[in-house]
Design an enzyme around this catalytic site. Sequence first.
Site, PDB file in Angstrom:
ATOM      1  N   TYR A  57       1.613  -3.660  -6.072  1.00  0.00           N
ATOM      2  CA  TYR A  57       1.469  -2.964  -4.802  1.00  0.00           C
ATOM      3  C   TYR A  57       0.670  -3.764  -3.774  1.00  0.00           C
ATOM      4  O   TYR A  57       0.938  -3.702  -2.579  1.00  0.00           O
ATOM      5  CB  TYR A  57       0.792  -1.606  -5.041  1.00  0.00           C
ATOM      6  CG  TYR A  57       1.446  -0.781  -6.121  1.00  0.00           C
ATOM      7  CD1 TYR A  57       2.839  -0.695  -6.219  1.00  0.00           C
ATOM      8  CD2 TYR A  57       0.682  -0.098  -7.062  1.00  0.00           C
ATOM      9  CE1 TYR A  57       3.431   0.058  -7.209  1.00  0.00           C
ATOM     10  CE2 TYR A  57       1.269   0.659  -8.057  1.00  0.00           C
ATOM     11  CZ  TYR A  57       2.647   0.730  -8.137  1.00  0.00           C
ATOM     12  OH  TYR A  57       3.239   1.470  -9.121  1.00  0.00           O
ATOM     13  N   LYS A  71       2.104  14.473  -0.963  1.00  0.00           N
ATOM     14  CA  LYS A  71       1.228  15.576  -1.341  1.00  0.00           C
ATOM     15  C   LYS A  71       1.125  15.628  -2.861  1.00  0.00           C
ATOM     16  O   LYS A  71       2.011  15.127  -3.558  1.00  0.00           O
ATOM     17  CB  LYS A  71       1.767  16.884  -0.750  1.00  0.00           C
ATOM     18  CG  LYS A  71       3.222  17.223  -1.159  1.00  0.00           C
ATOM     19  CD  LYS A  71       3.270  17.820  -2.533  1.00  0.00           C
ATOM     20  CE  LYS A  71       4.609  17.774  -3.163  1.00  0.00           C
ATOM     21  NZ  LYS A  71       4.555  18.098  -4.624  1.00  0.00           N
TER      22      LYS A  71
END
Length: 392
Positions: free
Chosen positions: A83, A122
């Site tokens: 990442y 979320k």
Amino acid sequence: MASAIGMVKRVYAAFSPSPVPKSTSPKPLKFGILGAARIAPNALIIPAKTHPEVVVYAVAARSLAKAQAFAKKHGIEKAYEGYQALLDDPEVDVVYNPLPNMLHFEWTMKALAAGKHVLNEKPSADTADETREMFEFAEKKGLILLDAYHYRFHPALHRFKEIVQSGEIGKVKHVDVDMILPQSMFSEGDIRYDYSLGGGALMDLGCYAVNCIRYTASSEPTSVIATTHIPFQPSTPSADYVKNVDRRMEATLALPNDATATLRCDLSAPHKLGFIPDAFPLKLGARVEGELGSVEMFNFVMPTLYHSITVKIKGGRKRVEKVYKPKEGDKGRDWWLTYRFQLEAMVDRVRGRKPDGWVDKEDSIATMHWIEQIYEKSGLGSRPRSSYTLPN
């Protein structure tokens, strides 16, 4: 028949959209995706095809092969192993973070540190404190951070709240929100059942319910009155099995002015009679009971596919509304997914324009605060905080 035809047309247009030419002025925002997540196509890749100011430019995964396969499948230019490699790319303007809940804090903070705006899945993180830190850091960096409560951007939900606020059903007495999924949607090894990754029904589904209660009632709860839960129990528990993961959670909250709210969320509702799903028909609804009547919205989470808003006034008056198009002056089409409305708002904020809707810092923090309060009342406790610390 007309309703069914309309649904088919919306679904086809939403999931098989005709790509639009990308803008040359302003230059399109380049999005990077952290992780080859299953939600990414619906949440970003498909909606981006119809936004002239968005290009899904890069994806990163733990293995280069996985990132490359995902990039090839979805027509993404860059694929990265790890990442951080994506965050180091100066071409990336906005990062979409759909990693497991436990990793939201670390990688959102790292993305912000790298100067990227962030669309964060979320729930925000595992705790309200982490959520507050993320938003405060974004403010310090002058960057946009949005938690992806995508349902909040659809005009049908706006109409639902408008009816509640209009006074038509009178003073709010009770709010009910159901997020019930049928058995076997997720395997026992799914991350939603992993405590160390921030798993649990309240985290995955209940965050919608808590957020919806607060949004619909236009007020904050004052306390958690009661909770009941069913723990996740694997068929063959391993030695490191943690019992703090809720497969089902139900909670009753106190609201101002003697009102109450109840949420029910279940990741795997058992079948009735052995074959009929308990969540059939779908239990994805919100209902507000007032002194003069009630209003109920079926499928507030995915209203583009199909929904209904039913108003019942004491004495017999009843009507049903469906709202697929936004108000005059607002942006949107009847086939836009909630994710497409969300993307529009995100781009508007990054560009310095006023969006038609938003989920702000205090909103996100409050949702996580009440999730933690429900977990405390249940005895399960909050999900584990990330060990990541932002370097000075």
